[in-house]
Motif scaffolding. Structure first.
Motif, PDB file in Angstrom:
ATOM      1  N   ARG A 175     -89.324 -54.784  58.446  1.00 24.51           N
ATOM      2  CA  ARG A 175     -89.962 -54.202  59.621  1.00 24.51           C
ATOM      3  C   ARG A 175     -90.823 -55.271  60.271  1.00 24.51           C
ATOM      4  O   ARG A 175     -91.066 -56.333  59.701  1.00 24.51           O
ATOM      5  CB  ARG A 175     -90.833 -52.999  59.234  1.00 24.51           C
ATOM      6  CG  ARG A 175     -91.915 -53.328  58.209  1.00 24.51           C
ATOM      7  CD  ARG A 175     -92.658 -52.083  57.779  1.00 24.51           C
ATOM      8  NE  ARG A 175     -93.746 -52.392  56.856  1.00 24.51           N
ATOM      9  CZ  ARG A 175     -93.608 -52.550  55.555  1.00 24.51           C
ATOM     10  NH1 ARG A 175     -92.422 -52.431  55.014  1.00 24.51           N
ATOM     11  NH2 ARG A 175     -94.644 -52.828  54.791  1.00 24.51           N
ATOM     12  N   ASN A 223     -85.395 -52.153  72.514  1.00 27.29           N
ATOM     13  CA  ASN A 223     -86.719 -52.733  72.641  1.00 27.29           C
ATOM     14  C   ASN A 223     -87.451 -52.876  71.315  1.00 27.29           C
ATOM     15  O   ASN A 223     -88.606 -53.275  71.289  1.00 27.29           O
ATOM     16  CB  ASN A 223     -87.568 -51.867  73.591  1.00 27.29           C
ATOM     17  CG  ASN A 223     -86.937 -51.778  74.969  1.00 27.29           C
ATOM     18  OD1 ASN A 223     -86.428 -52.767  75.486  1.00 27.29           O
ATOM     19  ND2 ASN A 223     -86.952 -50.586  75.554  1.00 27.29           N
ATOM     20  N   ALA A 224     -86.799 -52.534  70.230  1.00 26.92           N
ATOM     21  CA  ALA A 224     -87.458 -52.653  68.931  1.00 26.92           C
ATOM     22  C   ALA A 224     -87.731 -54.114  68.618  1.00 26.92           C
ATOM     23  O   ALA A 224     -86.925 -54.986  68.906  1.00 26.92           O
ATOM     24  CB  ALA A 224     -86.576 -52.048  67.840  1.00 26.92           C
ATOM     25  N   GLU A 274     -98.301 -43.750  64.312  1.00 30.46           N
ATOM     26  CA  GLU A 274     -97.080 -42.973  64.508  1.00 30.46           C
ATOM     27  C   GLU A 274     -96.130 -43.076  63.317  1.00 30.46           C
ATOM     28  O   GLU A 274     -95.433 -42.130  62.980  1.00 30.46           O
ATOM     29  CB  GLU A 274     -96.356 -43.402  65.788  1.00 30.46           C
ATOM     30  CG  GLU A 274     -96.022 -44.884  65.870  1.00 30.46           C
ATOM     31  CD  GLU A 274     -97.129 -45.704  66.482  1.00 30.46           C
ATOM     32  OE1 GLU A 274     -96.828 -46.723  67.099  1.00 30.46           O
ATOM     33  OE2 GLU A 274     -98.305 -45.306  66.340  1.00 30.46           O
ATOM     34  N   ARG A 306     -85.744 -48.024  63.792  1.00 29.36           N
ATOM     35  CA  ARG A 306     -85.517 -49.145  64.703  1.00 29.36           C
ATOM     36  C   ARG A 306     -86.801 -49.507  65.442  1.00 29.36           C
ATOM     37  O   ARG A 306     -87.091 -50.683  65.691  1.00 29.36           O
ATOM     38  CB  ARG A 306     -84.421 -48.801  65.708  1.00 29.36           C
ATOM     39  CG  ARG A 306     -83.034 -48.773  65.115  1.00 29.36           C
ATOM     40  CD  ARG A 306     -82.538 -50.163  64.729  1.00 29.36           C
ATOM     41  NE  ARG A 306     -82.411 -51.003  65.891  1.00 29.36           N
ATOM     42  CZ  ARG A 306     -82.855 -52.248  65.974  1.00 29.36           C
ATOM     43  NH1 ARG A 306     -83.497 -52.794  64.955  1.00 29.36           N
ATOM     44  NH2 ARG A 306     -82.697 -52.964  67.084  1.00 29.36           N
ATOM     45  N   GLY A 307     -87.596 -48.505  65.786  1.00 28.84           N
ATOM     46  CA  GLY A 307     -88.861 -48.770  66.461  1.00 28.84           C
ATOM     47  C   GLY A 307     -89.828 -49.562  65.605  1.00 28.84           C
ATOM     48  O   GLY A 307     -90.682 -50.277  66.132  1.00 28.84           O
ATOM     49  N   GLN A 308     -89.696 -49.447  64.292  1.00 29.34           N
ATOM     50  CA  GLN A 308     -90.521 -50.237  63.375  1.00 29.34           C
ATOM     51  C   GLN A 308     -90.071 -51.696  63.305  1.00 29.34           C
ATOM     52  O   GLN A 308     -90.797 -52.542  62.803  1.00 29.34           O
ATOM     53  CB  GLN A 308     -90.453 -49.661  61.958  1.00 29.34           C
ATOM     54  CG  GLN A 308     -91.373 -48.485  61.712  1.00 29.34           C
ATOM     55  CD  GLN A 308     -91.448 -48.165  60.225  1.00 29.34           C
ATOM     56  OE1 GLN A 308     -90.551 -48.494  59.449  1.00 29.34           O
ATOM     57  NE2 GLN A 308     -92.528 -47.514  59.814  1.00 29.34           N
ATOM     58  N   GLN A 355     -83.990 -43.737  65.132  1.00 32.47           N
ATOM     59  CA  GLN A 355     -84.739 -44.307  66.253  1.00 32.47           C
ATOM     60  C   GLN A 355     -86.119 -44.775  65.812  1.00 32.47           C
ATOM     61  O   GLN A 355     -86.584 -45.844  66.235  1.00 32.47           O
ATOM     62  CB  GLN A 355     -84.865 -43.267  67.375  1.00 32.47           C
ATOM     63  CG  GLN A 355     -83.536 -42.965  68.073  1.00 32.47           C
ATOM     64  CD  GLN A 355     -83.686 -41.898  69.133  1.00 32.47           C
ATOM     65  OE1 GLN A 355     -84.244 -40.831  68.870  1.00 32.47           O
ATOM     66  NE2 GLN A 355     -83.200 -42.171  70.322  1.00 32.47           N
ATOM     67  N   ASP A 356     -86.776 -44.007  64.964  1.00 34.57           N
ATOM     68  CA  ASP A 356     -88.096 -44.406  64.467  1.00 34.57           C
ATOM     69  C   ASP A 356     -88.001 -45.675  63.606  1.00 34.57           C
ATOM     70  O   ASP A 356     -88.853 -46.566  63.697  1.00 34.57           O
ATOM     71  CB  ASP A 356     -88.718 -43.276  63.636  1.00 34.57           C
ATOM     72  CG  ASP A 356     -89.374 -42.220  64.504  1.00 34.57           C
ATOM     73  OD1 ASP A 356     -89.424 -42.423  65.740  1.00 34.57           O
ATOM     74  OD2 ASP A 356     -89.823 -41.200  63.958  1.00 34.57           O
ATOM     75  N   VAL A 393     -84.226 -46.946  72.666  1.00 32.89           N
ATOM     76  CA  VAL A 393     -85.257 -47.326  71.715  1.00 32.89           C
ATOM     77  C   VAL A 393     -84.790 -48.448  70.800  1.00 32.89           C
ATOM     78  O   VAL A 393     -85.579 -49.274  70.347  1.00 32.89           O
ATOM     79  CB  VAL A 393     -85.700 -46.099  70.878  1.00 32.89           C
ATOM     80  CG1 VAL A 393     -84.596 -45.644  69.956  1.00 32.89           C
ATOM     81  CG2 VAL A 393     -86.939 -46.436  70.067  1.00 32.89           C
ATOM     82  N   SER A 394     -83.499 -48.512  70.516  1.00 32.74           N
ATOM     83  CA  SER A 394     -82.998 -49.547  69.624  1.00 32.74           C
ATOM     84  C   SER A 394     -82.996 -50.906  70.285  1.00 32.74           C
ATOM     85  O   SER A 394     -82.947 -51.930  69.615  1.00 32.74           O
ATOM     86  CB  SER A 394     -81.581 -49.191  69.165  1.00 32.74           C
ATOM     87  OG  SER A 394     -80.679 -49.265  70.247  1.00 32.74           O
TER      88      SER A 394
END
Length: 487
Positions: free
Chosen positions: A241, A466-467, A249, A289-291, A286-287, A463-464
């Motif tokens: 990550r 801009n991770a 979040e 990938r956001g990490q 999505q979460d 979202v994937s």
């Protein structure tokens, strides 16, 4: 990153047949998953620069912003051709009728009839011939000639039948599966490591590139190979990550997925519970990938895979275990592999459960904002497609079948109801999944694959893009590729 690359999809196809001409199955697969436009399919060959394998192939589909890759493993399948075959065959055929899997019961019964009927006739003729020995010269001659003729025919059949059976395309999938999972021959360990490592390297490289989403499709034995590579890659990368795990979040959708998993476990036959679980999988992906985790595999699709017989190939129950009244031993062995982490399920087994704990327990897939090593299917949806076989019939795919009894209720099962009459031809359907791309009516293979892959549905993937990129330093570990591990 441009908008065009932001929503680009990679489909990785792992074929399941060893004896085949190059590109045949790959070309049929591409046509099956893509709709025909203006009388032809719009896909174009492109070189594969991301791997050192000269056997890799790629098609690009501009209209769907998709690249389709084939992972070719056939050149790596070395060693004895029939390694593990006899033991695997014995496990399946030395069984009580009630202990035979539904998809194999028809061929199991036919095989025993082919063996028993000639032997019974031979014994009968020998008995009659022996009786004629006591009734005079003419009867003795008749008995001797008849016995010699029948015995010669029986020996010829017993000699030729196994050779013809082993060389038949009908048994190629079974032979390859037994060979791949043979745990006794050292050559098989080398083969499995090379095959899995090559696919892990390909997936790892694709995840570092321009793709927002990756779909992994395995046909036949390719489903087993893809499953092994997927779980191995997740074990290597699940902790990566680029942001602190303690951020407010965190993995906000994790609790929702765990609740959906608990409901699905309690209501395994509920279509609504499965829909809710798969929607929660995508939200959690999505979460993750956001990490900054590099995992981009949203879907895993198996087509006619012998994973339906994984408790035989992987669990390896005693050869004569199927002759007992109960067949619980093979299920216990497979469950033991799940508890030991050799097999991962969908939904995953709770990461909080120790190895010797029975049952599934309340879902718990992550600690401190990071998913566990046994939870790849917390973020990857699994769909299984196969030609069904009615118990006692030989029409349909003998090697495909339901995966949920072994791998969990989170697998979306699709028994193909179309593609008639091809799917009803005995044994042949295993090689017919991608032979009729023009048939895309509801219930056909093409219809189901296009619906599952959803290559033209690009929503929900921003979202994937801009991770942040993963930083191995945040978890104090570095992921090495297979070529680095061998140095």
């Amino acid at each position: 990153m441009s908008t065009d690359t932001a929503v680009r999809t990679a489909v990785v196809f792992v074929h399941g047949l060893l004896e085949r001409r190059p590109m045949d199955i790959f070309d049929d697969f591409a046509k099956t998953v893509l709709p025909r436009r203006d009388g032809h399919w719009e896909y174009y060959p492109q070189p594969v620069e991301i791997t050192d394998s000269y056997e890799a192939r790629r098609y690009t589909v501009p209209s769907a912003r998709t690249d389709i890759y084939e992972y070719d493993w056939s050149f790596l399948m070395t060693g004895p051709r029939y390694a593990g075959f006899i033991a695997a065959l014995a496990r399946l055929f030395l069984r009580r009728p009630s202990n035979v899997p539904d998809q194999l019961f028809g061929i199991w019964r036919a095989a025993w009839l082919v063996l028993i009927v000639p032997l019974t006739a031979l014994v009968g003729v020998l008995v009659v011939g022996g009786w004629y020995l006591q009734s005079g010269v003419a009867g003795w001659i008749i008995g001797l000639v008849t016995s010699v003729v029948v015995l010669s025919i029986a020996l010829a059949v017993l000699r030729m039948a196994p050779r013809a059976l082993l060389r038949s395309f009908l048994t190629t999938g079974f032979v390859n599966a037994a060979r791949y999972f043979d745990l006794l021959a050292p050559e098989s360990h080398v083969v499995r490591r090379a095959i899995r490592g090559g696919l892990v390297d390909l997936l790892y490289t694709l995840q570092q590139g321009r793709y927002a989403r990756i779909v992994l499709v395995g046909h036949g034995l390719g489903g087993c190979i893809a499953y092994d590579a997927l779980t191995a890659l997740w074990a290597e990368t699940h902790e990566l990550r680029a942001v602190p795990a303690e951020r407010p979040e965190g993995l906000g959708s994790l609790r929702g997925l765990e609740a959906a998993a608990d409901r699905l476990t309690a209501e395994p036959d509920s279509a609504g519970a499965l829909d809710e679980f798969q929607a929660a999988q995508f939200d959690l992906w999505q979460d993750v990938r956001g990490q900054g985790n590099p995992w981009r595999i949203t879907d895993f699709v198996t087509v006619g895979t012998p994973m339906a017989l994984a408790d035989f190939f992987v669990g390896r129950p005693p050869i004569l275990g199927g002759l007992s009244r109960g067949d619980g031993r093979r299920h216990d062995l497979f469950d033991k592999l799940t508890r030991e982490g050799v097999v991962v399920r969908c939904p995953p087994r709770s990461e909080a459960l120790p190895v010797d704990a029975a049952g599934v327990g309340p879902a718990s897939f992550g600690f401190d904002g990071v998913l566990g090593a046994q939870s790849p299917f917390a973020v990857t949806r699994w769909t299984n497609i196969w030609f069904p076989v009615r118990r006692g019939s030989m029409r349909g795919d003998w090697f495909g079948g339901l995966l949920r009894p072994l791998f969990g209720p989170g697998v979306r099962e699709i028994a193909v109801s179309g593609n008639l009459p091809e799917r009803l031809r005995p044994g042949v359907p295993q090689i017919k999944y991608f032979k009729y791309p023009d048939r895309d009516a509801e219930g056909d293979v093409a219809f189901h694959l296009r619906e599952v892959l959803a290559l033209e549905d690009l929503s929900g993937l921003d979202v994937s893009v801009n991770a942040p990129e993963p930083d191995p330093a945040t978890v104090e570990r570095v992921v090495y590729r297979s070529w680095q591990r061998s140095m």
